[in-house]
Design an enzyme around this catalytic site. Sequence first.
Site, PDB file in Angstrom:
ATOM      1  N   ASP A 499      54.224 -62.350  25.595  1.00  0.00           N
ATOM      2  CA  ASP A 499      53.427 -62.172  26.817  1.00  0.00           C
ATOM      3  C   ASP A 499      52.367 -61.094  26.687  1.00  0.00           C
ATOM      4  O   ASP A 499      51.446 -61.019  27.497  1.00  0.00           O
ATOM      5  CB  ASP A 499      54.362 -61.732  27.959  1.00  0.00           C
ATOM      6  CG  ASP A 499      54.961 -62.915  28.682  1.00  0.00           C
ATOM      7  OD1 ASP A 499      54.345 -63.990  28.681  1.00  0.00           O
ATOM      8  OD2 ASP A 499      56.052 -62.750  29.249  1.00  0.00           O
TER       9      ASP A 499
HETATM   10  C1  BGC Z   1      56.599 -57.105  29.257  1.00  0.00           C
HETATM   11  C2  BGC Z   1      56.993 -58.421  28.664  1.00  0.00           C
HETATM   12  C3  BGC Z   1      57.234 -59.423  29.754  1.00  0.00           C
HETATM   13  C4  BGC Z   1      56.094 -59.454  30.756  1.00  0.00           C
HETATM   14  C5  BGC Z   1      56.501 -60.349  31.912  1.00  0.00           C
HETATM   15  C6  BGC Z   1      55.422 -57.287  30.192  1.00  0.00           C
HETATM   16  O1  BGC Z   1      55.049 -56.088  30.755  1.00  0.00           O
HETATM   17  O2  BGC Z   1      56.290 -56.207  28.217  1.00  0.00           O
HETATM   18  O3  BGC Z   1      58.149 -58.301  27.852  1.00  0.00           O
HETATM   19  O4  BGC Z   1      57.380 -60.679  29.200  1.00  0.00           O
HETATM   20  O5  BGC Z   1      55.770 -58.181  31.218  1.00  0.00           O
HETATM   21  O6  BGC Z   1      55.784 -60.187  33.052  1.00  0.00           O
HETATM   22  C1  NOJ Z   2      60.132 -61.272  28.210  1.00  0.00           C
HETATM   23  C2  NOJ Z   2      59.683 -62.506  28.902  1.00  0.00           C
HETATM   24  O1  NOJ Z   2      60.604 -62.856  29.924  1.00  0.00           O
HETATM   25  C3  NOJ Z   2      59.551 -63.652  27.918  1.00  0.00           C
HETATM   26  O2  NOJ Z   2      59.065 -64.791  28.568  1.00  0.00           O
HETATM   27  C4  NOJ Z   2      58.648 -63.270  26.778  1.00  0.00           C
HETATM   28  O3  NOJ Z   2      58.652 -64.317  25.852  1.00  0.00           O
HETATM   29  C5  NOJ Z   2      59.107 -61.986  26.119  1.00  0.00           C
HETATM   30  N1  NOJ Z   2      59.250 -60.957  27.099  1.00  0.00           N
HETATM   31  C6  NOJ Z   2      58.152 -61.522  25.017  1.00  0.00           C
HETATM   32  O4  NOJ Z   2      56.960 -61.050  25.549  1.00  0.00           O
END
Ligand code: BGC
Ligand code: NOJ
Length: 834
Positions: A499
Amino acid sequence: MRFGYFDDENREYVITRPDTPLPWINYLGSEGYYGLISNTAGGYSFYKDARLRRLTRYRYNNAPLDMGGRYIYLRDFETGHYWSPTWMPTRAKLDTYECRHGMGYTLITSSKHGIFAKMRYFVPLGANLEVWDVDLTNNRQTEAAIDLFSAVEFSLWDAWDDSTNFQRNFNTAEVEVPELGKTLNEMSPENNTIFHKTEYRERRNHFAYFSCSEPIIGFDTQRDDFLGPNRGWDDPIVIENGSSTNSVAHGWQPIGSHHLKVNLQPGESKRIIFLLGYHENPKAYKFDPVGSNIINKLDVWPILREFLDPSRVDAAFLELKHHWDSLLGKFMVQTPDVHTNRMVNIWNAYQCMVTFNMSRSASYFESGIGRGMGFRDSNQDLLGFVHIIPERARERILELAATQLSNGGAFHQYQPLTKRGNNDVGSGFNDDPLWLVLGTAAYVKETGDFTILDELVPYENETGTEMPLYEHLQRAMQHTLNNLGPHQLPLIGRADWNDCLNLNCFSDTPGQSFQTTTNQEGKVAESVFIAGQFILACQEMVQLSELHAIDGSDITFSKLPTAFYKEKALQMEDAVWAAGWDGNWFRRAYDAFSEPVGSKLNTEGKIFIEPQGMCVMAGLGVENGKAVQALDAIAEFLATPHGIVLLNPAFTHYYLNLGEISTYPPGYKENASVFCHSNPWIMIAETMIGRGDKAFDYYQRINPSAREAISEVHRCEPYVYAQTIAGKDAPTHGEAKNSWLTGTASWNFVAITQHILGIRPTYKGLSVQPVIPEDWQGFTAQRLFRGVLYNINVERKGKGNLVELFVDRQRIQGSVIPIPPDGTTEVQVLVYLR
Ligand code: BGC
Ligand code: NOJ
């Protein structure tokens, strides 16, 4: 250093001191009513949606950290000494303390001043309430006079509003309180129950109740009267004085507190049951009498009477135990490694269920107000859950597919109550649609139920747009093909699985959300990860298209031939070799200027974990030695004793063209922590090149049970996976964060059971193809698959991974056990590894 131990026999983790490095929590409930509970009885409860139907309050960044929960205070009438038998909130030193987190329940026991207290918390199956089963024993030589007080703080339902909109909600609270002194000697919920009914007078048809099984002599429902001026939950004035004020909340902060007298002879015990629950009335029967604002409680009294009865509580607890015995009994393994056994047989499976239920909504790191159900998250969560309750996985897949866009794309999230796509977060995460193919494939392989593919499912929940699920999968595949970039690799869009790799975002405004802010039109930035994922998905489509006959008469879409997916997979593979291979490993992406990311040409972020995992899982490089090269590079640059970090070298400053990934200090989260979710991909990849020792070694590095001995470093619960473990560039290397709700649960379950132990559902039957450590002499397993129990016995005869398979003593070619004839209930499987 340990703070407890595993009791595998009882499927419990036993915490032996209350001051764990962080609150170590458990979940109550698995249907509609849910609670989070820490080892000191902290946490909160909600009905279905952690944001919109929050029953009790919790403040996440409070000090002390874990304040707010299901509290009991005990007070010695003679001396005035008081304490919490769950340690929090008074933190008065206990003489003994133990917390047992089990499957859907938590049992806390302690003693102080000769009073032994036992509190068991659970949600009965089929009920919208939680039971606190309290038992006090007087171990003194003399009679004990104890005042017992309960305490919960109600949330005004919408947890977001509850923690922001104070000008309104300091005025709205309403309760109904018991009438005291009526029938002091018999159990009658009418005299013991506190009702929380904020906004019931207007548009809410639901309310909460808090009841107890013994006569009460007082109560409180206004927090400030209970606590007293400038006091906290650790020293309420009511407890200090030893008497309730019988306060009635009008506005401010409604709470529920009962006051009971417990007199115990030496050796005597007393059991008291508390019920905290949720109830909805039909709109037409809300009030009694009609025209008043008083809750109609006609339907609630029977529920209260039922569960205030100790024998019913005992029966409900046994039902819960049996429920979990049968769920976990579907897959049991006995390997030479205790950590593997307890994670597979107990905790990892349990965590898969919790993650499936909660998605990323409510944990001690997820506030329950932030996110809906993730499209990619939920599809992956079912990978480790589908064998437990396949029908629920089926439902979830159809729900997810119904939020898909007609162009094959996906909303990134949807709301659990409305089941609709969440416009605030929108779409454009280009890996999302492909997870629907992988999730559906896992379901069909587990169950053999191809009929799911014929289910008519709308797009964006619009009636009239229904198409068979199979067509949804075709469009998901087509979505990738419609969005290829300059190197014929998939465009990344807003982001892919990572993400935080935001190649089209270019955010330079403080506070802007990388997830939602308007992106540049992304016709250049490409993802090698999605390329690998697409090839993997093609392999499933090849099989699904071959095996699933679509009846020509009612065909409403054109079914693409198997050859189509074969060809597209080959073309994508060519694109990866042409532009995605960096010489020693797979590149990660191309940015918006078509510059490589995750390449030796970069100064930071030269190598990423995700494309190595995804491309090798898709079979790339397995034949030509490049997979070995990529995985050796992982071992050299990314592997640490605490797991495999996401990338290296970590980003030391903010890169406008890379986005959120470079906002994190080095070693944390997506910027080079051990992002556990991606580790099992490497374990699986290692098994694909036959390296069982390496795969298992990586498995052990992040296995929470194997890390129990370093709990003071790891800090999170030793019985469940956390999302991240601080990486080698972080000052706190080895420290875990964000436990419980992570895709790691599912993927690690898949890696160990399907690839290392090698017990893998396929379309044509269960396959057994272990790639285990060389020094394992074998293992046994019992696996319920499509209604048949497979008793599997693996014995090592040589050092390799070659499988010699015997089914009911018959030698079978290959590794797939043919589906046995109808009526078969059990099959004996013997595997020699050579
Ligand atoms: C986090 C990610 C997450 C995303 C979801 C980010 O700030 O680092 O791990 O998937 O937010 O909204
Ligand atoms: C947490 C999120 O829930 C997931 O969708 C994503 O793949 C990982 N973070 C990595 O960014």
